[in-house]
Scaffold this motif. Sequence first.
Motif, PDB file in Angstrom:
ATOM      1  N   LEU A 109       0.698  -1.239   0.022  1.00  5.27           N
ATOM      2  CA  LEU A 109       0.016  -0.030  -0.123  1.00  5.27           C
ATOM      3  C   LEU A 109       0.724   1.282   0.102  1.00  5.27           C
ATOM      4  CD1 LEU A 109      -2.643  -1.022   2.585  1.00  5.27           C
ATOM      5  CD2 LEU A 109      -2.785  -1.127   0.025  1.00  5.27           C
ATOM      6  N   GLY A 110       1.942   1.115   0.406  1.00 10.52           N
ATOM      7  CA  GLY A 110       2.853   2.268   0.508  1.00 10.52           C
ATOM      8  C   GLY A 110       4.355   1.953   0.587  1.00 10.52           C
ATOM      9  N   SER A 111       5.107   3.088   0.784  1.00 10.82           N
ATOM     10  CA  SER A 111       6.653   2.571   0.867  1.00 10.82           C
ATOM     11  C   SER A 111       7.272   2.507   2.237  1.00 10.82           C
ATOM     12  CB  SER A 111       7.428   3.732   0.029  1.00 10.82           C
ATOM     13  OG  SER A 111       7.091   4.927   0.296  1.00 10.82           O
ATOM     14  N   TYR A 112       6.716   1.589   2.808  1.00 10.09           N
ATOM     15  CA  TYR A 112       7.077   1.234   4.159  1.00 10.09           C
ATOM     16  C   TYR A 112       6.985  -0.295   4.613  1.00 10.09           C
ATOM     17  CZ  TYR A 112       2.156   1.085   4.983  1.00 10.09           C
ATOM     18  OH  TYR A 112       0.765   0.685   4.919  1.00 10.09           O
ATOM     19  N   GLN A 113       7.711  -0.561   5.584  1.00  6.51           N
ATOM     20  CA  GLN A 113       7.866  -1.957   6.055  1.00  6.51           C
ATOM     21  C   GLN A 113       6.589  -2.432   6.791  1.00  6.51           C
ATOM     22  OE1 GLN A 113      10.166  -4.588   5.383  1.00  6.51           O
ATOM     23  NE2 GLN A 113      10.553  -3.128   3.678  1.00  6.51           N
ATOM     24  N   ARG A 114       5.841  -3.382   6.448  1.00  6.77           N
ATOM     25  CA  ARG A 114       4.789  -3.564   7.247  1.00  6.77           C
ATOM     26  C   ARG A 114       5.097  -4.905   8.328  1.00  6.77           C
ATOM     27  NH1 ARG A 114       0.172  -7.762   5.320  1.00  6.77           N
ATOM     28  NH2 ARG A 114       0.338  -8.009   7.734  1.00  6.77           N
ATOM     29  N   LEU A 115       4.402  -5.078   9.457  1.00  8.48           N
ATOM     30  CA  LEU A 115       4.580  -5.956  10.302  1.00  8.48           C
ATOM     31  C   LEU A 115       3.344  -7.041  10.096  1.00  8.48           C
ATOM     32  CD1 LEU A 115       5.511  -7.454  12.892  1.00  8.48           C
ATOM     33  CD2 LEU A 115       3.934  -5.966  14.280  1.00  8.48           C
ATOM     34  N   ARG A 116       3.721  -8.417  10.128  1.00  8.34           N
ATOM     35  CA  ARG A 116       2.569  -9.431  10.124  1.00  8.34           C
ATOM     36  C   ARG A 116       3.328 -10.619  10.915  1.00  8.34           C
ATOM     37  NH1 ARG A 116       3.352 -14.016   7.070  1.00  8.34           N
ATOM     38  NH2 ARG A 116       4.796 -13.746   5.454  1.00  8.34           N
ATOM     39  N   TYR A 117       2.419 -11.206  11.292  1.00  8.75           N
ATOM     40  CA  TYR A 117       2.709 -12.553  12.130  1.00  8.75           C
ATOM     41  C   TYR A 117       2.570 -13.714  11.515  1.00  8.75           C
ATOM     42  CZ  TYR A 117       3.213  -9.451  16.333  1.00  8.75           C
ATOM     43  OH  TYR A 117       3.692  -8.372  17.285  1.00  8.75           O
ATOM     44  N   ASP A 118       3.450 -14.603  11.532  1.00 13.13           N
ATOM     45  CA  ASP A 118       3.290 -15.874  10.650  1.00 13.13           C
ATOM     46  C   ASP A 118       2.693 -17.102  11.570  1.00 13.13           C
ATOM     47  OD1 ASP A 118       3.464 -17.873   9.080  1.00 13.13           O
ATOM     48  OD2 ASP A 118       5.669 -17.644   8.306  1.00 13.13           O
ATOM     49  N   ARG A 119       1.523 -17.426  11.478  1.00 13.74           N
ATOM     50  CA  ARG A 119       0.628 -18.583  12.156  1.00 13.74           C
ATOM     51  C   ARG A 119       1.297 -19.714  11.821  1.00 13.74           C
ATOM     52  NH1 ARG A 119      -5.131 -17.247  13.948  1.00 13.74           N
ATOM     53  NH2 ARG A 119      -4.638 -15.503  15.104  1.00 13.74           N
ATOM     54  N   LYS A 120       2.240 -20.027  10.622  1.00 15.79           N
ATOM     55  CA  LYS A 120       2.700 -20.929  10.613  1.00 15.79           C
ATOM     56  C   LYS A 120       4.016 -21.356  10.957  1.00 15.79           C
ATOM     57  CE  LYS A 120       0.410 -21.545   5.759  1.00 15.79           C
ATOM     58  NZ  LYS A 120       0.601 -21.479   4.326  1.00 15.79           N
ATOM     59  N   ALA A 121       4.361 -20.462  11.783  1.00 11.85           N
ATOM     60  CA  ALA A 121       5.726 -20.606  12.484  1.00 11.85           C
ATOM     61  C   ALA A 121       5.538 -20.147  13.998  1.00 11.85           C
ATOM     62  CB  ALA A 121       6.865 -19.516  11.690  1.00 11.85           C
ATOM     63  N   PRO A 122       4.866 -21.189  14.720  1.00 12.77           N
ATOM     64  CA  PRO A 122       4.733 -20.651  16.100  1.00 12.77           C
ATOM     65  C   PRO A 122       6.021 -20.930  16.816  1.00 12.77           C
ATOM     66  CG  PRO A 122       3.739 -22.877  15.501  1.00 12.77           C
ATOM     67  CD  PRO A 122       4.292 -22.246  14.158  1.00 12.77           C
ATOM     68  N   TRP A 123       5.972 -20.376  18.034  1.00 15.50           N
ATOM     69  CA  TRP A 123       7.145 -20.615  18.820  1.00 15.50           C
ATOM     70  C   TRP A 123       6.777 -20.427  20.461  1.00 15.50           C
ATOM     71  CZ3 TRP A 123       7.953 -16.540  22.241  1.00 15.50           C
ATOM     72  CH2 TRP A 123       7.586 -15.114  21.518  1.00 15.50           C
ATOM     73  N   GLU A 124       7.452 -21.193  21.352  1.00  8.96           N
ATOM     74  CA  GLU A 124       7.181 -21.076  22.532  1.00  8.96           C
ATOM     75  C   GLU A 124       8.529 -20.861  23.220  1.00  8.96           C
ATOM     76  OE1 GLU A 124       5.640 -23.859  26.167  1.00  8.96           O
ATOM     77  OE2 GLU A 124       4.669 -23.925  24.358  1.00  8.96           O
TER      78      GLU A 124
END
Length: 570
Positions: free
Chosen positions: A353-368
């Motif tokens: 959408l724009g010239s920036y870095q967006r954040l998302r969370y990868d639910r296929k890569a869980p961790w504990e």
Amino acid sequence: MDIHHDDWATPFERGNGNQTTTWRACIDFHQRLAQAFDGWLRFEEAGRSDAGVPIHVGVFSTDGAFDPQAVKAAGRPVFFNNNGIHPGEPEGIDACMALLRDLCLDPARRAALGRTVLVYIPVYNVDGALNRQDTSRVNQNGPEAFGFRGNARHLDLNRDFIKADSLNTRSFTQVFTRWDPDVMVDTHTSNGADYQHVVTLIATQPDKLGGRTGAHLREAMLPALYAGMAQRGFPMCPYVNTLKEIPDDGIADFLDSPRFSTGYAALHHTIGFMPETHMLKAFEARYHGTRALVEAALAHTVAHGDAIRAARAADRAAVAGGAPVALDWQLDLQRSRPVRFSGFTAVHEPSRLGSYQRLRYDRKAPWEKDIAYFDRWQPTASVRPPRAYLLPQAWHDVVLRLQAHGVSLQRVARADRVRAEACRIVHFEKRRVPFEGRHLHDVLQVETEARLFDVAEGDWLVPLGGPHDRFLVEVLEPLGIDSLFRWAFFDSVLDRKEAFSDYVFEDEAERLLAEEPGLRDRFEAWKVAHPGLLGDRDAVLGFIFFAAQRYAEPEWRLYPVLRLLELPAA
């Protein structure tokens, strides 16, 4: 009485797991329960909202004890469940219906409640609950339709507990102060990061709660709740209040100032909890997680109610005896402890959408793993309670707020002079944008003046030495994090009432500089410090006008609530 469980199924239970009750169906349900089981349950109107809609309160007691004074006199624990302060977060509304139904129908559940009395508000923000739609929660996964966060005056009621601008809040405070609960659970849904946990928890911050009650919360109740939630299939973590952008970098205990429900509870030495179910989980999971938390907190209250009541009594006695009360806080970044956290891998990638870095969370890569949890806060300001406060009768809107919170005030019988302390506001910063209808003040600096003050017949005496001491100190001391001063109840003292005409005051300024001791020295120092302002007529004349004692206004920036060192004549 032969009543089948299916006859009492809630709208959530009759639906597809993604439906919540309407306000009308909820109230009808509780009213029918109270009629069918009137030996254990009383359900009645507690007040009205800003839109004139009834706000109801229910009381469940296994022996039919519905009088708060009698319950408190008997030393019985009181557990309070508040729901629907944000009707777009309705899990607690539905869970409360099922919980009360099960208490009425199941003898084992009733027996397990013991001496504890359960008080509940099924829907607090009734105006918002009637504003039903499916569009106001942009990041939330269900239910199919729900209410709106704002009430009829567009106020967020979970920011209104001190200022009490809404009739909803004044109805709530009457219920709260009348029952004086030992433990409160106020149900919510969270916004924020993505992670695996269904339920996160805001507890009354233990350092801020303080005393024996804070120690019981930190050392006994919180460990029990986390263990109990894991046993119920909902491993829980603290509310995800990130220090930086993502939970991996650590989270901090949420400082619940008194504008919030759990912070308001702390002013009454009540242990408060705000379960925040995760917005992206299915509504069905959020519903069951909310009910599990309410039941876990209720079970601990039943088992340890006497210990909690004793701790609260000791803490109240300490404040009444003159123990310092903290007014503001800062996070201790030197102390943390590990907490087990189940998260998802954070990914930064270019936005489409724009010239920036967006954040998302990868639910296929869980961790504990363990992450740092900063759960200690240090007081930055504190005060010892005075013998009483003196509130001039002119401040009738403040009197109204104190009375709404259950505070008893006394009229001064005759004019007098008393030795007292007053604060003068040296510096403050007013927020530019209104927050919940008021311009909050930040960055306060005050100076204290101790001298004789005149008291008029009819002024209000606010005595200390009772159950409301901590509440009074934190809302009447201007440095309190959510004091009435910070909420702009005393703004008229911040303005000078007189000004000058420059062409006239020019000659008067020269006379003042020649005749008033010390004024010329202060003016010369000001000129050295501000050479760039010497060409500014308003700045030059303004300094002399405000610095001169001849035209000083004694009431300017003088906070009108007095800290009494002696009591006026009866």
